[in-house]
Enzyme design. Structure first.
Site, mmCIF file in Angstrom:
data_model
loop_
_atom_site.group_PDB
_atom_site.id
_atom_site.type_symbol
_atom_site.label_atom_id
_atom_site.label_comp_id
_atom_site.label_asym_id
_atom_site.label_seq_id
_atom_site.Cartn_x
_atom_site.Cartn_y
_atom_site.Cartn_z
ATOM 1 N N THR A 115 67.485 40.342 -34.920
ATOM 2 C CA THR A 115 68.366 39.638 -35.846
ATOM 3 C C THR A 115 69.798 39.635 -35.321
ATOM 4 O O THR A 115 70.490 38.624 -35.364
ATOM 5 C CB THR A 115 68.310 40.293 -37.234
ATOM 6 O OG1 THR A 115 66.959 40.367 -37.655
ATOM 7 C CG2 THR A 115 69.102 39.496 -38.241
ATOM 8 N N SER A 431 41.325 48.946 -27.597
ATOM 9 C CA SER A 431 41.963 49.750 -26.563
ATOM 10 C C SER A 431 41.718 51.249 -26.724
ATOM 11 O O SER A 431 42.105 52.035 -25.884
ATOM 12 C CB SER A 431 43.458 49.448 -26.489
ATOM 13 O OG SER A 431 44.119 49.993 -27.576
ATOM 14 N N LYS A 474 53.393 51.336 -25.411
ATOM 15 C CA LYS A 474 52.543 52.521 -25.360
ATOM 16 C C LYS A 474 53.166 53.600 -24.487
ATOM 17 O O LYS A 474 53.117 54.790 -24.810
ATOM 18 C CB LYS A 474 51.158 52.140 -24.822
ATOM 19 C CG LYS A 474 50.311 51.377 -25.832
ATOM 20 C CD LYS A 474 48.994 50.918 -25.229
ATOM 21 C CE LYS A 474 48.128 50.251 -26.309
ATOM 22 N NZ LYS A 474 46.914 49.642 -25.718
HETATM 23 P P1 ATP Z 1 63.488 43.911 -37.713
HETATM 24 O O1 ATP Z 1 62.268 43.464 -36.940
HETATM 25 O O2 ATP Z 1 63.176 45.114 -38.519
HETATM 26 O O3 ATP Z 1 64.158 42.827 -38.440
HETATM 27 P P2 ATP Z 1 65.567 43.698 -35.685
HETATM 28 O O4 ATP Z 1 65.021 43.668 -34.294
HETATM 29 O O5 ATP Z 1 65.978 42.425 -36.286
HETATM 30 O O6 ATP Z 1 64.522 44.473 -36.594
HETATM 31 P P3 ATP Z 1 68.311 44.476 -35.903
HETATM 32 O O7 ATP Z 1 68.561 44.480 -37.348
HETATM 33 O O8 ATP Z 1 68.790 43.305 -35.124
HETATM 34 O O9 ATP Z 1 66.765 44.717 -35.641
HETATM 35 O O10 ATP Z 1 68.877 45.791 -35.221
HETATM 36 C C1 ATP Z 1 69.065 47.008 -35.903
HETATM 37 C C2 ATP Z 1 70.390 47.582 -35.548
HETATM 38 O O11 ATP Z 1 70.393 48.080 -34.215
HETATM 39 C C3 ATP Z 1 71.522 46.582 -35.627
HETATM 40 O O12 ATP Z 1 72.635 47.207 -36.170
HETATM 41 C C4 ATP Z 1 71.753 46.211 -34.166
HETATM 42 O O13 ATP Z 1 73.069 45.787 -33.953
HETATM 43 C C5 ATP Z 1 71.452 47.508 -33.458
HETATM 44 N N1 ATP Z 1 70.970 47.303 -32.093
HETATM 45 C C6 ATP Z 1 69.697 47.065 -31.707
HETATM 46 N N2 ATP Z 1 69.599 46.938 -30.378
HETATM 47 C C7 ATP Z 1 70.838 47.082 -29.881
HETATM 48 C C8 ATP Z 1 71.389 47.043 -28.555
HETATM 49 N N3 ATP Z 1 70.631 46.825 -27.480
HETATM 50 N N4 ATP Z 1 72.701 47.234 -28.432
HETATM 51 C C9 ATP Z 1 73.466 47.452 -29.517
HETATM 52 N N5 ATP Z 1 73.028 47.503 -30.782
HETATM 53 C C10 ATP Z 1 71.717 47.329 -30.979
HETATM 54 MG MG MG Z 2 65.573 41.636 -38.225
#
Ligand code: ATP
Ligand code: MG
Length: 523
Positions: A115, A431, A474
């Site tokens: 997101t 698996s 994994k």
């Molecule tokens: P979901 O599938 O549950 O919606 P998502 O992949 O959309 O999860 P996010 O809400 O985008 O997850 O990320 C969770 C938090 O972690 C956010 O605050 C995001 O900014 C931070 N975050 C995730 N990955 C990184 C990264 N590589 N660098 C900096 N911040 C990160």
């Molecule tokens: Mg999300």
């Protein structure tokens, strides 16, 4: 005079003649109405929506790829390949200019930044950002709106969000597109299909809006935890970019560079008021979270910051330098214990590696024998495919008892019970084949499994080991659980090599083609 105001606003709109005509008709209707009649308010609200919507009002794209790269790098640590794919995508957009690009879909476990990457894409392009949560949407009207004749009718979420964006070309995040459900009120997926089809979406019809709306300049980005539950027709339309979980080292960097500063700011503190050293952060990662992404980590860091913020606010004495030893005082007893996963002390207990939409995980397979007459019992909410693997594994062992050193009489004089704990977690897929087989071989021969070993692989009745998916997740799960050796199919070697050394450091891989080799390594 409300009508006059609307008319003046409408005159400034750059809308198509049809829309203009429709709007004027509506205004004329309002003028003829009694302002006390209930329809008056409905019509007025409708006319207001029309003028409020952006018609052909675009924000100018910033196509500097160097700038886009900088923004992506500043907002997210790591994710090198993902960022590269996004930049390639933006490059194509820049060259084509017409925005008829395929829908992007960011796919991966929770909390890995899907997101928030979507938001960065908007920032990089200099566009407005809107987000529509699709989790639990099961009514087509939520996408496409209700007819005006319904009491309390509203436009669908697509149009509502466009109104919110105030531009006709926002970056539009379709969050959790895999969580749409359908019921008797229609299938939202098919409405979305129309929204996303470049052939059709220049004339999107919302039931409330009545006039066609051009969505062809919107840049849609979807996110998903799992691809299986997305309607195939939708999935075909998407360009899928996979994000995977992070190692402890990466989580540490993300915490230092992004999560901690963000939490400090959100709590109205400054970076001099609280400092966490590396060991303290690693302690939080290992003792208080077990996840592929960093969402729980962010929450835990938030709790630590809150505790300190309270001390600051109450003007208490405190030490801003937080070390490993302070964590238990601030967060309580660690929730997770690494040693928990070293318990293969009994014959018949084997560690397997599993993939789930929320990331990789380890699972145990336990097998027990009791006096009986050869009945096989399976428990632990196993799916059909997994049950079949168990039957296949048992057949194989029966037909190869001599080679493996199993007294064939156990098959007829004992009952076999296979259990996979954590019953609440549904388990399926092929698996776990080799894991079940090793578990049974272990109990039949009363030989214990090698320590710190985990495995994943499908089996055939002839004793071949087949490759499986989800290798990176994994492996990350295995590392979280302190596993040292992993058995998998030879054909999975290329997947392991693809994911980079930093993920596989400290692990020994045993690649196999046949079940005999698995038993040799494991027992
Ligand atoms: P979901 O599938 O549950 O919606 P998502 O992949 O959309 O999860 P996010 O809400 O985008 O997850 O990320 C969770 C938090 O972690 C956010 O605050 C995001 O900014 C931070 N975050 C995730 N990955 C990184 C990264 N590589 N660098 C900096 N911040 C990160
Ligand atoms: Mg999300």
């Amino acid at each position: 005079q409300e009508v006059e105001k609307l008319r003046a606003k409408g005159a400034k709109k750059r809308w198509k003649p049809e829309v203009n005509e429709h709007f004027n008709k509506e205004l004329n209707k309002i003028m003829r109405m009694n302002s006390m009649a209930p329809e008056y308010g409905v019509s007025l609200g409708y006319a207001e929506l029309l003028v409020d919507l952006p018609w052909n009002e675009m924000s100018k794209d910033n196509f500097s790829l160097a700038r886009a790269k900088k923004i992506l790098d500043n907002d997210h640590f790591g994710l090198t390949k993902v960022k590269e794919r996004i930049l390639e995508y933006l490059a194509v957009l820049k060259l084509r200019q017409d925005m008829k690009a395929p829908l992007l879909c960011l796919y991966g476990p929770p909390g890995v930044g899907k997101t928030s990457l979507g938001k960065s894409i908007a920032k990089a392009l200099g566009r407005e950002y809107v987000r529509m949560a699709l989790g639990g949407v099961h009514d087509e009207a939520e996408v496409r709106g209700h007819r005006k004749t319904y009491i309390g009718a509203m436009p669908g979420k697509i149009i509502q969000n466009i109104q919110k964006a105030k531009k006709s070309n926002p970056v539009f995040i379709l969050d959790e597109i895999d969580k749409i459900s359908k019921d008797h009120r229609g299938d939202p997926s098919s409405a979305l299909l129309e929204v996303l089809d470049p052939e059709q979406n220049s004339a999107f019809k919302d039931n409330y809006l009545e006039v066609e709306y051009d969505l062809s300049n919107v840049l849609f980005v979807a996110t998903a935890n799992s691809l299986d539950s997305i309607q195939p027709a939708l999935r075909d339309r998407m360009e899928i970019i996979e994000l995977s979980g992070y190692t402890v080292e990466e989580k540490l960097e993300i915490a230092k560079r992004h999560l901690l500063p963000k939490q400090i700011e959100q709590h109205g503190m400054s970076s001099t008021m609280i400092k966490l050293n590396n060991q303290a952060i690693v302690k939080i990662i290992e003792g208080y979270t077990r996840e592929s992404g960093v969402r729980n980590l962010e929450q835990k860091i938030g709790s630590v910051v809150r505790k300190i913020a309270k001390a600051v606010a109450m003007e208490e004495e405190y030490n801003p330098n937080i070390k490993e030893a302070d964590i238990e005082r601030l967060l309580g007893q660690p929730i997770f214990d690494k040693d928990l996963y070293e318990g293969n002390d009994l014959a018949g207990v084997v560690t397997g590696l599993a993939w789930t939409p929320v990331g990789g995980d380890i699972l145990f397979i336990e097998t027990n024998l009791s006096k009986g007459k050869g009945v096989l019992t399976l428990s632990g909410q196993l799916g059909d495919v997994m049950k079949e693997s168990a039957v296949t594994a048992l057949s194989y062992l029966k037909s190869h008892a001599d080679e493996i050193g199993i007294d064939y009489r156990v098959f007829s004089q004992y009952d076999l019970h296979i259990h996979v704990p954590q019953g609440a977690v549904p388990k399926d897929g092929p698996s776990a084949g080799i894991t079940m087989l090793v578990s049974m071989a272990s109990i039949f021969t009363q030989r214990k499994i090698k320590k710190d070993l985990a495995m994943t692989g499908e089996i055939t009745l002839r004793g071949k080991v087949l490759p499986v998916g989800g290798i990176k997740e994994k492996i990350l799960a295995a590392k979280r659980a302190n596993i040292k050796d992993i058995i998998m199919c030879y054909k999975n070697q290329k997947d392991v090599e693809e994911i980079g050394e930093e993920y596989t450091k400290g692990l020994t891989f045993h690649y196999v083609n046949y079940v005999e080799e698995v038993i040799e390594v494991a027992l």
